[in-house]
Structure formats: C-alpha cells, structure tokens
Design an enzyme around this catalytic site. Structure first.
Site, PDB file in Angstrom:
ATOM      1  N   GLY A 221      30.830  88.336   1.134  1.00 36.21           N
ATOM      2  CA  GLY A 221      31.883  88.578   0.141  1.00 36.21           C
ATOM      3  C   GLY A 221      31.833  89.938  -0.514  1.00 36.21           C
ATOM      4  O   GLY A 221      32.691  90.252  -1.353  1.00 36.21           O
ATOM      5  N   PRO A 263      26.298  89.254   4.437  1.00 32.04           N
ATOM      6  CA  PRO A 263      27.422  90.193   4.481  1.00 32.04           C
ATOM      7  C   PRO A 263      27.920  90.449   5.900  1.00 32.04           C
ATOM      8  O   PRO A 263      27.132  90.491   6.843  1.00 32.04           O
ATOM      9  CB  PRO A 263      26.820  91.475   3.897  1.00 32.04           C
ATOM     10  CG  PRO A 263      25.361  91.368   4.189  1.00 32.04           C
ATOM     11  CD  PRO A 263      25.009  89.909   4.179  1.00 32.04           C
ATOM     12  N   CYS A 331      55.352  92.474  21.328  1.00 32.20           N
ATOM     13  CA  CYS A 331      56.753  92.065  21.199  1.00 32.20           C
ATOM     14  C   CYS A 331      56.957  91.050  20.084  1.00 32.20           C
ATOM     15  O   CYS A 331      57.302  89.888  20.336  1.00 32.20           O
ATOM     16  CB  CYS A 331      57.242  91.511  22.530  1.00 32.20           C
ATOM     17  SG  CYS A 331      57.360  92.815  23.747  1.00 32.20           S
ATOM     18  N   TYR A 360      36.082  92.602  11.413  1.00 32.43           N
ATOM     19  CA  TYR A 360      37.201  91.689  11.638  1.00 32.43           C
ATOM     20  C   TYR A 360      38.404  92.410  12.255  1.00 32.43           C
ATOM     21  O   TYR A 360      39.554  92.088  11.958  1.00 32.43           O
ATOM     22  CB  TYR A 360      37.618  90.989  10.326  1.00 32.43           C
ATOM     23  CG  TYR A 360      36.473  90.295   9.633  1.00 32.43           C
ATOM     24  CD1 TYR A 360      35.963  89.103  10.135  1.00 32.43           C
ATOM     25  CD2 TYR A 360      35.894  90.824   8.478  1.00 32.43           C
ATOM     26  CE1 TYR A 360      34.889  88.471   9.506  1.00 32.43           C
ATOM     27  CE2 TYR A 360      34.833  90.198   7.849  1.00 32.43           C
ATOM     28  CZ  TYR A 360      34.338  89.023   8.368  1.00 32.43           C
ATOM     29  OH  TYR A 360      33.295  88.394   7.750  1.00 32.43           O
TER      30      TYR A 360
HETATM   31  N1  LLP Z   1      29.252  83.711   5.264  1.00 33.26           N
HETATM   32  C1  LLP Z   1      30.215  82.815   5.521  1.00 33.26           C
HETATM   33  C2  LLP Z   1      29.897  81.403   5.487  1.00 33.26           C
HETATM   34  C3  LLP Z   1      31.517  83.253   5.806  1.00 33.26           C
HETATM   35  O1  LLP Z   1      32.486  82.369   6.037  1.00 33.26           O
HETATM   36  C4  LLP Z   1      31.799  84.639   5.836  1.00 33.26           C
HETATM   37  C5  LLP Z   1      33.134  85.127   6.165  1.00 33.26           C
HETATM   38  C6  LLP Z   1      30.748  85.536   5.584  1.00 33.26           C
HETATM   39  C7  LLP Z   1      29.496  85.037   5.286  1.00 33.26           C
HETATM   40  C8  LLP Z   1      30.950  87.030   5.594  1.00 33.26           C
HETATM   41  O2  LLP Z   1      31.871  87.448   4.645  1.00 33.26           O
HETATM   42  P1  LLP Z   1      32.082  89.017   4.360  1.00 33.26           P
HETATM   43  O3  LLP Z   1      30.804  89.566   3.789  1.00 33.26           O
HETATM   44  O4  LLP Z   1      32.392  89.675   5.639  1.00 33.26           O
HETATM   45  O5  LLP Z   1      33.200  89.078   3.403  1.00 33.26           O
HETATM   46  N2  LLP Z   1      38.861  88.050   8.658  1.00 33.26           N
HETATM   47  C9  LLP Z   1      38.812  88.266   7.231  1.00 33.26           C
HETATM   48  C10 LLP Z   1      37.485  87.882   6.635  1.00 33.26           C
HETATM   49  C11 LLP Z   1      37.085  86.469   7.018  1.00 33.26           C
HETATM   50  C12 LLP Z   1      35.794  86.079   6.432  1.00 33.26           C
HETATM   51  C13 LLP Z   1      35.372  84.759   6.966  1.00 33.26           C
HETATM   52  N3  LLP Z   1      34.104  84.380   6.489  1.00 33.26           N
HETATM   53  C14 LLP Z   1      39.194  89.717   6.930  1.00 33.26           C
HETATM   54  O6  LLP Z   1      39.468  90.469   7.855  1.00 33.26           O
HETATM   55  O7  LLP Z   1      39.276  90.107   5.765  1.00 33.26           O
END
Ligand code: LLP
Length: 404
Positions: A221, A263, A331, A360
C-alpha cells in the site's frame, strides 16, 4: 530522472517500440530504503510479485534478501524458479479452489487464509499445520475504489469481530497460527490510514489467543508519486512511528515478533517506463488525437483506474506545447493513455515515454487484439540488458496454434 535520455536513445537503437525499460538500481535503492525508513530490527520485506513478475526482477530482489508475497500457485512456481526457497514465500490464498489448496500444500508453502470457510477446509485436510490468518483491517483507503481492500464491502480478510471463530477452528484442527496479516489497499495517500489499519489488527492480538505467533504482516500500500508535482509520502516518519508502535506492542505481547510488509508499487513502479511511437495523428473538431503503437492490453492502468501516468515526448522535447488525447491501438474507444494532455508538439514517428510503468503495467498485460506483449529491458549498472524478449506477431500466432 534516473534512466538518462541518452540511455533511452541507446535502447531505441537496439530495440523497437513498444518497449518496457526498468532501472535495476532504483529497485535496489527502494528495497534498501525501506530498511532505512523502518528501523525495526525484525523487519522482513515480502515483495508483492503481482506488481511485476519478470524473472530478472525477482532474482534481483532475491539477492537483496527479499521474501515473496505470492497470490497463486503460478506465482509460487515462478518464485521458486527465481531462487526463493519455500520458507521465503507466503501464499495469500484468495478464493482458491480445493485443487489449488492441495497443490500449494504439497509445495509446503505457508498459507495466508482470509476466510473462515477456507480455514475450515484447510484445517480438515491438513491438521496440525502452521498458518497465517488474514483479517480485514476495517479501514477504507487506497488510490482507487478497485484497490481498496478493507471495510464491509471488501471480499478480503476475516472480520476482526470473528477472531473467536478463527480460534475455534484452529483449536479444532490443532492449527498453529504463526502469522496475522492485513492489507488495507494500494497507493494509500495518508500514513495515518495505514497506521489505523495496523492498530486495528494489533488490537485483537494477545499471547493467550495466539501463543504460536511469530510475525504480523501489514501488507503493501505504500504510495508512489505518479504526478510530477505530487508530494511524496514521508515514509521515514512512518517508519519511525510504526517501529515505536510495534515495539510497544511486542512489550505488551510478551515477545519480539517479526514485522512484515508486502510492497509492490513502492519497489518497482518508479523504475519502469513504456516507450511507444506515435503512429497516427488525427484532427477532430476541437481535439487533437495521437494514436500510438501500444494500448490498454500492454498498460491498462489509465483505462482501468483512470490512473495518471506522466508522458514525455522524447523526440521533440522543446516543441510548441499543444493539447492532445493519446490513444492506443486496441479496437475499443476507452483505450486511452491520456486525455487533454499538454505536450510538446507530437509528429508521427515521435517516441513518447510513459512514466512510472514498472508496477501493474506489464504484469496486467494481455495479448488482446493479438498484439504480443513488448520486450522488457533493464539498465543494470549503466548496461542495457534484454530481460524478456517479446514475441513477433507471427510467433504469437504460432504459439496460439500450438496451444490449441
Ligand atoms: N499484499 C496484498 C495482499 C495485496 O493484495 C497487494 C496488492 C499488495 C500486498 C501490494 O500492494 P502495493 O504495495 O503494490 O500497493 N493493479 C493495481 C494495484 C492492485 C493491488 C492489488 N494488491 C494498480 O495498478 O494500482
């Protein structure tokens, strides 16, 4: 800017667009920064490999000492191939099937279970095993509604009030709860929101309830800036505060626990760029539209989350500023990288760089419309390395024929 324009130009001499480019040093730097920002001595980072699963990025983080947050059996197999031992992988089991449960159980990787029904099935099949439990932190935060995972509407995590039911199931099957997990959302703008989720989770943990506990995992997050003028979140302040919070908590708990974070974005987002070529200029009444040789199949964040990605015109940086829509080659009308964006004049053939494309972006890609995913290169200590070759159009067609 970390990858210089000279390096980008060098890449363009060797490789065609569309092309993903990553900066290895920046990934390493972000990983090491986390340990500086969060001075808790029993900290462990679990890279959320869903953000970018390129084998070379996994290997780089493996060498740095990271562990892995995996979300599917496929993630686990790939992490094992990249060199992570099974004890360095945590499997966050979201809506898995029984078949997937047995497949992963055979690999002997620790499960992170976020529903009572799966916990019951897991306990019945594998009594006496160690397990981590995912709770819903009861905080709603994250940069888009699709990526907020806390609160009552969320499909993730067990509600905090159901902790006694978790304990009953664990007791029934002699499961040892060695970890407690939460993940609030992605791109959380305020550290107080992350900290609120952490406090909520810590609020249910006592040594009487969880005598086998070894770690608390606070998920991912961490927010990265996508806009150039965006204020960076102060993660060194965050790190100091959560170290104090967790150290105080461990005193009450009676033992020093490990603290995990997972992360994805923070480690890889800023390291990546997607280079595309302007192929088609079109003048509609009141609108200048630039079509490029990539689309949402290769980078879906703008279309899917209305996410902002900064764009630069590498070929004409000093051109007269004009307002453009930058659209893709898929398209569908929604296939758009930017709307009403001011950029130096774009001519057909100009190269545009889409920034902050390391997380992502490739990993959410597909071959929709039968366009192969781009090649990926990485700058490692100033040297350009091809880390994944994209298929040619013909190879993609052949691959599909072979699979059928
Ligand atoms: N841990 C869990 C259980 C998660 O579901 C996620 C992300 C993370 C860690 C890592 O989160 P981060 O540090 O990357 O925010 N596709 C979206 C983000 C989807 C995140 C899904 N879960 C985007 O492009 O913003």
């Amino acid at each position: 800017m970390v990858i210089s324009d000279l390096q980008l130009k060098q890449c363009l001499k060797e490789f065609a667009t569309p092309l993903y480019i990553y900066d290895a040093n920046l990934i390493k730097k972000r990983y090491q920064q986390l340990y500086k920002w969060i001075p808790y001595k029993k900290l462990q980072i679990y890279y959320a490999m869903k953000a970018n699963y390129n084998l070379h990025i996994l290997r780089l983080l493996e060498k740095e000492g990271s562990c892995i947050d995996a979300v599917s059996p496929g993630d686990i197999y790939l992490a094992l191939k990249a060199g992570f031992s099974k004890i360095r992988i945590l499997f966050t089991a979201n809506k898995i099937s029984d078949e997937e449960m047995h497949e992963v159980a055979k690999l002997d990787v620790l499960f992170n279970i976020g529903s009572l029904s799966r916990l019951e099935k897991f306990g019945k099949a594998y009594p006496g095993r160690e397990v981590c439990i995912r709770f819903n932190p009861d905080v709603i935060a994250g940069e888009h509604e699709f990526i907020r995972t806390g609160g009552e509407a969320s499909k993730f995590g067990i509600f905090l009030e159901k902790v006694d039911l978790v304990l009953e199931i664990a007791e029934k099957y002699k499961l040892k709860i060695v970890g407690i997990h939460e993940h609030t959302g992605s791109g959380i703008p305020e550290i107080v929101q992350m900290q609120k989720g952490m406090r909520n989770i810590l609020g249910i943990i006592t040594i009487e309830r969880f005598p086998y506990l070894r770690f608390v995992d606070f998920g991912g997050g961490f927010k990265v800036p996508y806009h150039l003028d965006e204020k960076k979140v102060d993660y060194s302040k965050f790190g100091e505060e959560v170290t104090e919070l967790f150290t105080g908590f461990c005193k009450l708990f009676g033992r020093d626990l490990e603290m995990y974070f997972e992360p994805g974005k923070l480690l890889v987002a800023e390291s990546g760029k997607l280079l595309v070529t302007a192929t088609t200029l079109k003048e509609n009444p009141g609108k200048k539209i630039v079509g490029v040789n990539s689309g949402f199949s290769q980078l879906i964040r703008p279309m899917f989350y209305q996410a902002y990605h900064h764009l630069r015109n590498l070929s004409n940086p000093n051109g007269k500023l004009k307002i453009y829509d930058i659209v893709g080659n898929i398209c569908e009308s929604g296939d758009c990288f930017a709307v009403d964006r001011e950029l130096p004049e774009i001519r057909e053939g100009d190269i545009l760089a889409i920034k902050t494309a390391g997380a992502y972006c490739y990993s959410m890609g597909s071959v929709y419309n039968m366009r192969p995913m781009p090649s990926e290169v990485m700058i490692v200590d100033g040297k350009i390395r091809l880390i994944r070759r994209g298929l040619s159009n013909e190879e993609l067609a052949k691959k599909i024929v072979n699979e059928c």
